[in-house]
Design a protein around this motif. Structure first.
Motif, mmCIF file in Angstrom:
data_model
loop_
_atom_site.group_PDB
_atom_site.id
_atom_site.type_symbol
_atom_site.label_atom_id
_atom_site.label_comp_id
_atom_site.label_asym_id
_atom_site.label_seq_id
_atom_site.Cartn_x
_atom_site.Cartn_y
_atom_site.Cartn_z
ATOM 1 N N HIS A 135 50.998 65.013 26.932
ATOM 2 C CA HIS A 135 49.879 65.410 27.790
ATOM 3 C C HIS A 135 48.642 64.531 27.606
ATOM 4 N N THR A 136 48.798 63.391 26.907
ATOM 5 C CA THR A 136 47.675 62.466 26.734
ATOM 6 C C THR A 136 47.237 61.936 28.103
ATOM 7 N N PRO A 137 45.946 62.002 28.417
ATOM 8 C CA PRO A 137 45.473 61.461 29.700
ATOM 9 C C PRO A 137 45.547 59.932 29.687
ATOM 10 N N VAL A 138 46.141 59.367 30.714
ATOM 11 C CA VAL A 138 46.294 57.921 30.822
ATOM 12 C C VAL A 138 45.925 57.466 32.230
ATOM 13 N N ARG A 139 45.719 56.152 32.359
ATOM 14 C CA ARG A 139 45.500 55.562 33.669
ATOM 15 C C ARG A 139 46.539 54.463 33.855
ATOM 16 N N LYS A 140 47.450 54.677 34.794
ATOM 17 C CA LYS A 140 48.495 53.697 35.073
ATOM 18 C C LYS A 140 47.851 52.447 35.651
ATOM 19 N N MET A 141 48.268 51.293 35.152
ATOM 20 C CA MET A 141 47.730 50.026 35.641
ATOM 21 C C MET A 141 48.461 49.593 36.904
ATOM 22 N N THR A 142 47.729 48.967 37.801
ATOM 23 C CA THR A 142 48.347 48.436 39.012
ATOM 24 C C THR A 142 49.062 47.123 38.672
ATOM 25 N N ALA A 143 49.919 46.687 39.573
ATOM 26 C CA ALA A 143 50.633 45.423 39.368
ATOM 27 C C ALA A 143 49.655 44.257 39.203
ATOM 28 N N ILE A 144 48.569 44.273 39.956
ATOM 29 C CA ILE A 144 47.579 43.201 39.861
ATOM 30 C C ILE A 144 46.884 43.233 38.498
ATOM 31 N N GLU A 145 46.555 44.418 37.998
ATOM 32 C CA GLU A 145 45.931 44.536 36.677
ATOM 33 C C GLU A 145 46.859 44.029 35.579
ATOM 34 N N VAL A 146 48.139 44.346 35.676
ATOM 35 C CA VAL A 146 49.113 43.885 34.682
ATOM 36 C C VAL A 146 49.209 42.361 34.736
ATOM 37 N N GLN A 147 49.277 41.819 35.938
ATOM 38 C CA GLN A 147 49.358 40.366 36.105
ATOM 39 C C GLN A 147 48.117 39.687 35.509
ATOM 40 N N GLU A 148 46.944 40.219 35.785
ATOM 41 C CA GLU A 148 45.705 39.659 35.243
ATOM 42 C C GLU A 148 45.672 39.755 33.721
ATOM 43 N N HIS A 149 46.161 40.849 33.173
ATOM 44 C CA HIS A 149 46.200 41.025 31.717
ATOM 45 C C HIS A 149 47.059 39.940 31.070
ATOM 46 N N PHE A 150 48.256 39.706 31.620
ATOM 47 C CA PHE A 150 49.140 38.702 31.032
ATOM 48 C C PHE A 150 48.628 37.284 31.265
ATOM 49 N N ALA A 151 47.954 37.046 32.376
ATOM 50 C CA ALA A 151 47.353 35.728 32.622
ATOM 51 C C ALA A 151 46.251 35.453 31.596
ATOM 52 N N GLN A 152 45.459 36.470 31.276
ATOM 53 C CA GLN A 152 44.408 36.319 30.278
ATOM 54 C C GLN A 152 45.006 36.052 28.899
ATOM 55 N N GLN A 153 46.077 36.777 28.553
ATOM 56 C CA GLN A 153 46.737 36.545 27.267
ATOM 57 C C GLN A 153 47.278 35.125 27.187
ATOM 58 N N GLN A 154 47.890 34.649 28.267
ATOM 59 C CA GLN A 154 48.437 33.294 28.298
ATOM 60 C C GLN A 154 47.322 32.264 28.118
ATOM 61 N N SER A 155 46.193 32.491 28.770
ATOM 62 C CA SER A 155 45.052 31.588 28.654
ATOM 63 C C SER A 155 44.542 31.533 27.212
ATOM 64 N N GLU A 156 44.456 32.683 26.569
ATOM 65 C CA GLU A 156 43.991 32.737 25.185
ATOM 66 C C GLU A 156 44.961 32.017 24.255
ATOM 67 N N LEU A 157 46.257 32.170 24.487
ATOM 68 C CA LEU A 157 47.250 31.476 23.662
ATOM 69 C C LEU A 157 47.177 29.971 23.852
ATOM 70 N N THR A 158 46.956 29.537 25.087
ATOM 71 C CA THR A 158 46.830 28.110 25.370
ATOM 72 C C THR A 158 45.609 27.534 24.656
ATOM 73 N N THR A 159 44.509 28.266 24.671
ATOM 74 C CA THR A 159 43.287 27.822 23.988
ATOM 75 C C THR A 159 43.520 27.697 22.489
ATOM 76 N N ILE A 160 44.201 28.666 21.904
ATOM 77 C CA ILE A 160 44.493 28.634 20.466
ATOM 78 C C ILE A 160 45.403 27.447 20.141
ATOM 79 N N LYS A 161 46.410 27.222 20.968
ATOM 80 C CA LYS A 161 47.338 26.122 20.741
ATOM 81 C C LYS A 161 46.614 24.776 20.795
ATOM 82 N N LYS A 162 45.734 24.616 21.766
ATOM 83 C CA LYS A 162 44.959 23.362 21.888
ATOM 84 C C LYS A 162 44.081 23.154 20.670
ATOM 85 N N ALA A 163 43.442 24.211 20.200
ATOM 86 C CA ALA A 163 42.571 24.114 19.033
ATOM 87 C C ALA A 163 43.365 23.768 17.778
#
Length: 74
Positions: free
Chosen positions: A43-71
């Motif tokens: 019964h925990t209250p949650v907010r389901k993410m939309t497909a666009i939100e999920v896509q943006e989340h993974f794009a941000q994670q990928q960007s952060e990983l790329t930045t770390i790899k470059k550094a």
């Protein structure tokens, strides 16, 4: 919406927590956060993410990983 109303595999956020925490429903009693299973009440209250939100989340994670790899390669 509550956790029990989600379908297995849905991505969601828990109301009141940082937007950086993105969970995925793994079963009726557990969700995953960063690949680790976490117990959760049905019964925990949650907010389901939309497909666009999920896509943006993974794009941000990928960007952060790329930045770390470059550094690390300098």
């Amino acid at each position: 919406m509550t956790y029990q109303q989600l379908q297995t595999g849905d991505y969601f956020r828990i109301s009141g927590l940082s937007t950086g925490y993105v969970y995925r429903k793994a079963s009726d009693t557990h969700c995953s956060l960063h690949g680790m299973l976490q117990p959760i009440r049905p019964h925990t209250p949650v907010r389901k993410m939309t497909a666009i939100e999920v896509q943006e989340h993974f794009a941000q994670q990928q960007s952060e990983l790329t930045t770390i790899k470059k550094a690390a390669n300098k």
